[in-house]
Design a protein around this motif. Structure first.
Motif, PDB file in Angstrom:
ATOM      1  N   MET A   1       0.612  -1.216  -0.255  1.00 33.90           N
ATOM      2  CA  MET A   1       0.035  -0.241  -0.122  1.00 33.90           C
ATOM      3  C   MET A   1       0.922   1.541   0.132  1.00 33.90           C
ATOM      4  O   MET A   1       1.895   1.575   1.014  1.00 33.90           O
ATOM      5  CB  MET A   1      -0.876   0.007   1.009  1.00 33.90           C
ATOM      6  CG  MET A   1      -2.033   1.241   1.581  1.00 33.90           C
ATOM      7  SD  MET A   1      -3.040   1.195   3.265  1.00 33.90           S
ATOM      8  CE  MET A   1      -4.050  -0.707   2.717  1.00 33.90           C
ATOM      9  N   GLN A   2       0.440   2.078  -1.331  1.00 33.07           N
ATOM     10  CA  GLN A   2       1.391   3.422  -0.542  1.00 33.07           C
ATOM     11  C   GLN A   2       0.705   4.455  -0.651  1.00 33.07           C
ATOM     12  O   GLN A   2      -0.898   4.534  -1.507  1.00 33.07           O
ATOM     13  CB  GLN A   2       1.732   4.001  -2.286  1.00 33.07           C
ATOM     14  CG  GLN A   2       3.318   2.711  -2.374  1.00 33.07           C
ATOM     15  CD  GLN A   2       3.732   2.537  -3.668  1.00 33.07           C
ATOM     16  OE1 GLN A   2       3.293   3.065  -4.584  1.00 33.07           O
ATOM     17  NE2 GLN A   2       5.279   3.065  -3.637  1.00 33.07           N
TER      18      GLN A   2
ATOM     19  N   ASN B   1       3.307   0.620  10.432  1.00 31.89           N
ATOM     20  CA  ASN B   1       1.747   0.184  10.206  1.00 31.89           C
ATOM     21  C   ASN B   1       0.378   0.194  10.378  1.00 31.89           C
ATOM     22  O   ASN B   1      -0.506  -0.872  10.561  1.00 31.89           O
ATOM     23  CB  ASN B   1       2.396  -1.492  10.814  1.00 31.89           C
ATOM     24  CG  ASN B   1       3.500  -2.001  10.584  1.00 31.89           C
ATOM     25  OD1 ASN B   1       3.660  -2.678   8.697  1.00 31.89           O
ATOM     26  ND2 ASN B   1       4.419  -2.834  11.359  1.00 31.89           N
ATOM     27  N   THR B   2       0.279   1.352  10.164  1.00 30.71           N
ATOM     28  CA  THR B   2      -1.192   2.167   9.891  1.00 30.71           C
ATOM     29  C   THR B   2      -1.058   2.961   8.775  1.00 30.71           C
ATOM     30  O   THR B   2      -0.038   3.987   8.737  1.00 30.71           O
ATOM     31  CB  THR B   2      -1.218   3.055  11.140  1.00 30.71           C
ATOM     32  OG1 THR B   2      -0.269   3.865  11.225  1.00 30.71           O
ATOM     33  CG2 THR B   2      -1.300   2.341  12.706  1.00 30.71           C
TER      34      THR B   2
ATOM     35  N   ARG C   1     -10.073  -3.065  13.272  1.00 32.29           N
ATOM     36  CA  ARG C   1      -8.555  -2.215  12.730  1.00 32.29           C
ATOM     37  C   ARG C   1      -8.596  -0.713  12.316  1.00 32.29           C
ATOM     38  O   ARG C   1      -7.409  -0.247  12.399  1.00 32.29           O
ATOM     39  CB  ARG C   1      -8.619  -2.788  11.043  1.00 32.29           C
ATOM     40  CG  ARG C   1      -8.197  -4.452  11.196  1.00 32.29           C
ATOM     41  CD  ARG C   1      -8.673  -5.202   9.707  1.00 32.29           C
ATOM     42  NE  ARG C   1      -7.374  -4.187   9.082  1.00 32.29           N
ATOM     43  CZ  ARG C   1      -7.351  -3.721   7.324  1.00 32.29           C
ATOM     44  NH1 ARG C   1      -8.250  -4.782   7.344  1.00 32.29           N
ATOM     45  NH2 ARG C   1      -6.586  -3.041   6.821  1.00 32.29           N
ATOM     46  N   ILE C   2      -9.764  -0.631  13.063  1.00 33.56           N
ATOM     47  CA  ILE C   2     -10.115   0.864  13.782  1.00 33.56           C
ATOM     48  C   ILE C   2      -8.807   1.130  14.621  1.00 33.56           C
ATOM     49  O   ILE C   2      -9.427   1.103  15.906  1.00 33.56           O
ATOM     50  CB  ILE C   2     -10.996   1.521  13.153  1.00 33.56           C
ATOM     51  CG1 ILE C   2     -11.633   1.338  11.972  1.00 33.56           C
ATOM     52  CG2 ILE C   2     -11.077   2.805  13.721  1.00 33.56           C
ATOM     53  CD1 ILE C   2     -12.711   1.180  12.169  1.00 33.56           C
ATOM     54  N   ILE C   3      -8.067   2.465  14.809  1.00 28.13           N
ATOM     55  CA  ILE C   3      -7.348   3.094  15.655  1.00 28.13           C
ATOM     56  C   ILE C   3      -7.913   3.952  16.077  1.00 28.13           C
ATOM     57  O   ILE C   3      -7.549   5.600  15.913  1.00 28.13           O
ATOM     58  CB  ILE C   3      -5.298   2.653  15.368  1.00 28.13           C
ATOM     59  CG1 ILE C   3      -5.029   1.881  15.011  1.00 28.13           C
ATOM     60  CG2 ILE C   3      -4.627   3.039  16.042  1.00 28.13           C
ATOM     61  CD1 ILE C   3      -4.365   0.881  14.165  1.00 28.13           C
TER      62      ILE C   3
ATOM     63  N   LYS D   1      -5.264   0.033  10.633  1.00 33.58           N
ATOM     64  CA  LYS D   1      -4.211  -1.020  11.223  1.00 33.58           C
ATOM     65  C   LYS D   1      -3.998  -1.914   9.649  1.00 33.58           C
ATOM     66  O   LYS D   1      -4.752  -2.910   8.541  1.00 33.58           O
ATOM     67  CB  LYS D   1      -4.572  -1.701  12.246  1.00 33.58           C
ATOM     68  CG  LYS D   1      -3.668  -2.856  12.944  1.00 33.58           C
ATOM     69  CD  LYS D   1      -4.102  -3.954  14.426  1.00 33.58           C
ATOM     70  CE  LYS D   1      -4.112  -2.723  15.357  1.00 33.58           C
ATOM     71  NZ  LYS D   1      -5.290  -3.853  16.586  1.00 33.58           N
ATOM     72  N   LEU D   2      -2.634  -1.998   9.640  1.00 37.79           N
ATOM     73  CA  LEU D   2      -2.681  -2.962   8.653  1.00 37.79           C
ATOM     74  C   LEU D   2      -2.370  -4.307   8.772  1.00 37.79           C
ATOM     75  O   LEU D   2      -2.048  -4.119   9.481  1.00 37.79           O
ATOM     76  CB  LEU D   2      -1.672  -2.056   7.403  1.00 37.79           C
ATOM     77  CG  LEU D   2      -1.988  -0.343   6.901  1.00 37.79           C
ATOM     78  CD1 LEU D   2      -0.339   0.473   6.356  1.00 37.79           C
ATOM     79  CD2 LEU D   2      -2.575  -0.659   6.339  1.00 37.79           C
TER      80      LEU D   2
END
Length: 201
Positions: A1-2, A22-23, A70-72, A200-201
């Motif tokens: 991912m970019q 990693n987020t 995954r939501i921080i 969060k990836l």
């Protein structure tokens, strides 16, 4: 991912604005709905706004348990308005939020920070219409067959019954629109909402 990639998460398409440890910070590709910034015409900051309550409550709860994991949650700073001095209010812990003027102007849609920090003597309400980064901020209204529309930022406008917004042409409405009615000439609240979150990836 970019940075710049488009991804799907939940039931929406999102644009990647930043990647750290990693987020990823993501924002909906389109304006997903129209809502008032607050449900009453009174002095307010992001911390106490009904839009914040909605995004971190009803909207957040639309995600399933896996997506929620995954939501921080993050601590957001809410600076005062740089041109007018109106209060940005307390720092907030948000799972889902809308961007601030600093994030939109200085970080994620090109760097127009010089225009934020150096207000021209004839500037009352807008950055200059020829700002080279305006085109990066233009957003389309998902429910309106892709028509271009304006969208809220969480920063206070000229006074605390207004909030900053991005005009349809991508220019910064730093004086703000009415938190309850939006653009009063529209006849009803039409403020566009582009939720953002750290994933969060």
């Amino acid at each position: 991912m970019q940075v710049g990639d488009k991804i799907s998460f939940g039931s929406y398409d999102w644009r990647v604005l930043d990647i750290q440890n990693n987020t990823a910070l993501i924002i909906t590709e389109c304006i997903i709905e129209q809502r008032a910034y607050h449900d009453a015409y009174k002095d307010i900051t992001w911390a106490d706004s009904s839009l914040r309550k909605y995004l971190n409550g009803e909207f957040y709860n639309k995600f399933n348990a896996t997506d929620k994991s995954r939501i921080i949650p993050v601590i957001n700073k809410n600076p005062d308005n740089q041109w007018y001095g109106s209060k940005g209010g307390a720092d907030t812990q948000d799972s889902i939020f809308i961007l601030s003027i600093e994030e939109v102007v200085c970080q994620y849609f090109g760097d127009s920070s010089s225009k934020l920090q150096n207000r021209g003597k004839n500037q009352k309400y807008w950055f200059e219409r020829k700002d080279e980064n305006n085109s990066k901020r233009i957003a389309r209204l998902e429910a309106n067959k892709g028509g271009i529309w304006w969208w809220w930022l969480r920063s206070p406008g000229r006074v605390n019954v207004k909030a900053v917004y991005i005009h349809g042409d991508g220019n910064i409405g730093i004086q703000g629109n009415n938190i309850l009615k939006g653009n009063i000439s529209d006849g009803k609240c039409t403020g566009g909402v582009r939720p953002a979150l750290w994933l969060k990836l």
